[in-house]
Motif scaffolding. Structure first.
Motif, PDB file in Angstrom:
ATOM      1  N   GLU A 124      17.393  21.755  38.616  1.00 30.66           N
ATOM      2  CA  GLU A 124      16.123  21.903  37.910  1.00 30.66           C
ATOM      3  C   GLU A 124      15.356  23.127  38.416  1.00 30.66           C
ATOM      4  OE1 GLU A 124      13.691  18.332  37.656  1.00 30.66           O
ATOM      5  OE2 GLU A 124      15.452  17.202  38.284  1.00 30.66           O
ATOM      6  N   PRO A 125      14.548  23.707  37.564  1.00 34.34           N
ATOM      7  CA  PRO A 125      13.745  24.841  38.039  1.00 34.34           C
ATOM      8  C   PRO A 125      12.697  24.379  39.057  1.00 34.34           C
ATOM      9  CG  PRO A 125      13.124  24.231  35.809  1.00 34.34           C
ATOM     10  CD  PRO A 125      14.345  23.433  36.144  1.00 34.34           C
ATOM     11  N   ARG A 131       9.707  25.727  39.442  1.00 41.29           N
ATOM     12  CA  ARG A 131       8.406  25.708  38.774  1.00 41.29           C
ATOM     13  C   ARG A 131       8.544  25.071  37.404  1.00 41.29           C
ATOM     14  NH1 ARG A 131       4.573  27.571  41.568  1.00 41.29           N
ATOM     15  NH2 ARG A 131       5.007  29.128  43.183  1.00 41.29           N
ATOM     16  N   GLN A 132       7.895  23.916  37.225  1.00 43.06           N
ATOM     17  CA  GLN A 132       7.895  23.259  35.920  1.00 43.06           C
ATOM     18  C   GLN A 132       6.464  23.186  35.454  1.00 43.06           C
ATOM     19  OE1 GLN A 132       9.945  19.504  36.189  1.00 43.06           O
ATOM     20  NE2 GLN A 132      11.566  20.355  37.452  1.00 43.06           N
ATOM     21  N   ASP A 143       3.716  22.516  37.989  1.00 41.80           N
ATOM     22  CA  ASP A 143       4.220  21.799  39.155  1.00 41.80           C
ATOM     23  C   ASP A 143       5.182  22.650  39.971  1.00 41.80           C
ATOM     24  OD1 ASP A 143       2.882  20.006  37.700  1.00 41.80           O
ATOM     25  OD2 ASP A 143       4.505  18.548  37.499  1.00 41.80           O
ATOM     26  N   SER A 193       5.865  16.229  36.045  1.00 40.20           N
ATOM     27  CA  SER A 193       7.314  16.088  36.243  1.00 40.20           C
ATOM     28  C   SER A 193       7.683  14.746  36.870  1.00 40.20           C
ATOM     29  CB  SER A 193       7.824  17.236  37.118  1.00 40.20           C
ATOM     30  OG  SER A 193       7.021  17.364  38.271  1.00 40.20           O
TER      31      SER A 193
END
Lengths: 239, 291
Positions: free
Chosen positions: B110-111, B113-114, B117, A203
């Motif tokens: 944004e979430p 948990r991506q 990450d 990310s």
């Protein structure tokens, strides 16, 4: 009353002041000389420390070094304990599924075997390697008996006390151990991996671009080659 | 440290060791002994308090409280320590960061948990990225203390509830006959008398706690085991003080350290036990009274 105490404590926890400048935390193992190690002053030192500091300077970032066990170095990156990994980590497809890498700052490495004497059968003998490295994966495929250890240093100890017949690891990590003559290079070198790169969270694309640009600049003006020669001798593969 | 340490290669054996044993890195090793001792001294009382709370909850007249006390003591004791040592710090850390995210960055969309990450805004990091390294280390130690407290509190709850049951029931009934409330009975009769029964179990727990401190290494705290391994490993010419594999000697030092620590604790517990037995209706208490 109890509720007030609890909520005050919670507030105190949530309300620490925000400082303006952001710091990039650089994660490394600190046990893989000359790539990275902890010197006698207790500071992170080695090729990656020098290179990392220079990259941070060029990218105008404030960086701080932290050490972490090799075993948990990727999980602790993705959970946000630090922001980058510079720990002699080869770029592989398997690792790329979990984290991102910058371009390589060390060309694809040769791995070698070292042993107390010649004549070790590298195909059937007991070979020591560090857990979770590309070398460990390679030994498992050759059919030799793989003996894994948490640190590189323990693999050396294992071959010295006869637990293993040979150690298999990065050439530049192993060569210094042959200096005193007790261990020597055996067999042929093996080319493994896609070079060493800096690991980042998937990310974190903006940070990755910054470091990529800095590495490109250092490759172009030859300063990366200077560092490579300083730490690995003039026989090292250069860009 | 000393003025003659500038060029270690030229030193004779004695001076070499004088220099080697006083490098900044060695000093960190010596400091880590203090870290271990301080950690235990902080953990023990907190874990004891958690255990007492658990034991009292288990005896409560309120049903949900009793369930909580029972579940805490039994579930935590039934799971390997190491699972909790890995779980508690990560869960706590991410929980705190999630709470901070809600407060500090309310418009974060944004979430969290991506993929693999765990992502929160920079202001929600705990501790902040810009905090000095020692803050990060203290935070790590605090998380470790939380994990130790959680696990050892459960064992403590079990020991203490056993000790509470061992207090002669007739005494509690007598107190009730005098018209004391439940709270008064607990405070005046039960708690003061149970310690002597709890002591053997608690001293056991303390010994186990001492021996569990090397698990700190697992939590990323640079404790005695970390430094012994790091310093003891063979050192190539990349280091100023090159030496072969000395882990045996470093681990021997740890062995002596832990033995001394347990010996001192044994003596302290023996004294405490004598002190608590005074005036108690137990064999040890009677012996004390005759003497």
């Amino acid at each position: 009353m109890k509720k007030t105490i609890l909520s005050t404590a919670l507030l105190a926890l949530l309300a620490s002041p925000v400082l303006a400048q952001d710091v990039v935390r650089m994660g490394t193992e600190g046990a893989y000389p000359p790539y990275n190690f902890i010197d006698d002053n207790g500071q992170v030192a080695g090729f990656e420390r020098d290179l990392g500091d220079e990259l941070c300077k060029r990218a105008a970032l404030t960086c701080e070094w932290v050490t972490n066990d090799w075993d948990s170095i990727i999980p602790n990156l993705v959970s946000g304990n630090y922001d980058t990994i510079m720990a002699g980590m080869s770029i592989t497809d398997e690792r790329k599924e979990v984290i991102d890498f910058t371009q390589d700052y060390y060309p694809p490495t040769e791995s070698i075997y070292i042993a107390p004497e010649d004549g070790v059968d590298l195909k059937t003998g007991v070979i020591a390697a560090q857990t979770g490295t590309i070398q460990a994966g390679y030994v498992a495929e050759t059919g030799a008996t793989l003996l894994e250890f948490a640190t590189g240093d323990e693999t050396i100890a294992a071959v010295k006390n006869g637990e293993a017949d040979a150690v298999f690891a990065d050439k530049d990590f192993l060569l210094p151990y042959t200096e005193d003559g007790s261990l020597k290079v055996v067999g042929d070198p093996v080319a493994l991996g896609g070079g060493i790169g800096m690991g980042l969270r998937k990310s974190d694309t903006a940070l990755k671009d910054k470091f990529d640009a800095a590495i490109t600049a250092m490759k172009e003006d030859g300063s990366l080659n200077t560092l490579l020669v300083k730490y690995f001798g003039k026989d090292v593969t250069q860009y | 440290m000393f003025s003659y340490c500038a060029d270690p290669a030229s030193l004779d054996r004695l001076h070499w060791f004088a220099c080697y044993l006083t490098t900044a890195k060695q000093m960190m090793f010596y400091q880590s002994f203090l870290v271990v001792i301080v950690l235990m001294l902080i953990t023990a009382p907190i874990a004891l308090a958690a255990g007492l709370a658990g034991a009292l909850a288990g005896r409560s007249h309120v049903l949900p409280l009793r369930w909580i006390g029972w579940a805490y003591a039994n579930i935590v004791r039934g799971v390997p320590d190491i699972a909790f040592f890995l779980f508690v710090p990560i869960a706590l850390d991410q929980g705190i960061e999630y709470l901070r995210l809600k407060v500090k960055c309310p418009d974060w969309t944004e979430p969290v948990r991506q993929g693999n990450d765990f992502v929160v805004c920079a202001a929600a990091k705990m501790p902040l990225n810009s905090a000095p390294q020692y803050v990060h280390e203290l935070y790590g130690i605090a998380l470790a203390i939380a994990a130790y407290t959680f696990v050892f509190g459960a064992f403590g709850a079990n020991v203490l509830s056993g000790a509470m049951r061992a207090v002669p029931h007739a005494q509690l009934e007598t107190a009730e006959a005098y018209g004391m409330t439940r709270g008064q009975i607990t405070r005046r009769i039960l708690l003061p008398q149970m310690w002597v029964y709890a002591l053997p179990g608690l001293s056991n727990l303390w010994m186990i706690l001492i021996k569990a401190t090397p698990l700190l290494f697992l939590l990323g705290v640079e404790d005695v085991v970390y430094w012994a391994r790091e310093l003891g490993g063979s050192k190539t010419s990349a280091y100023t003080y090159a030496h072969p594999d000395w882990r045996l000697w470093y681990f021997l030092v740890l062995l002596v350290f832990y033995l001394l620590l347990t010996r001192v604790s044994e003596i302290a517990f023996a004294r405490l036990s004598r002190r608590l037995s005074r005036g108690q209706a137990t064999a040890a208490g009677m012996k004390e009274a005759r003497a």
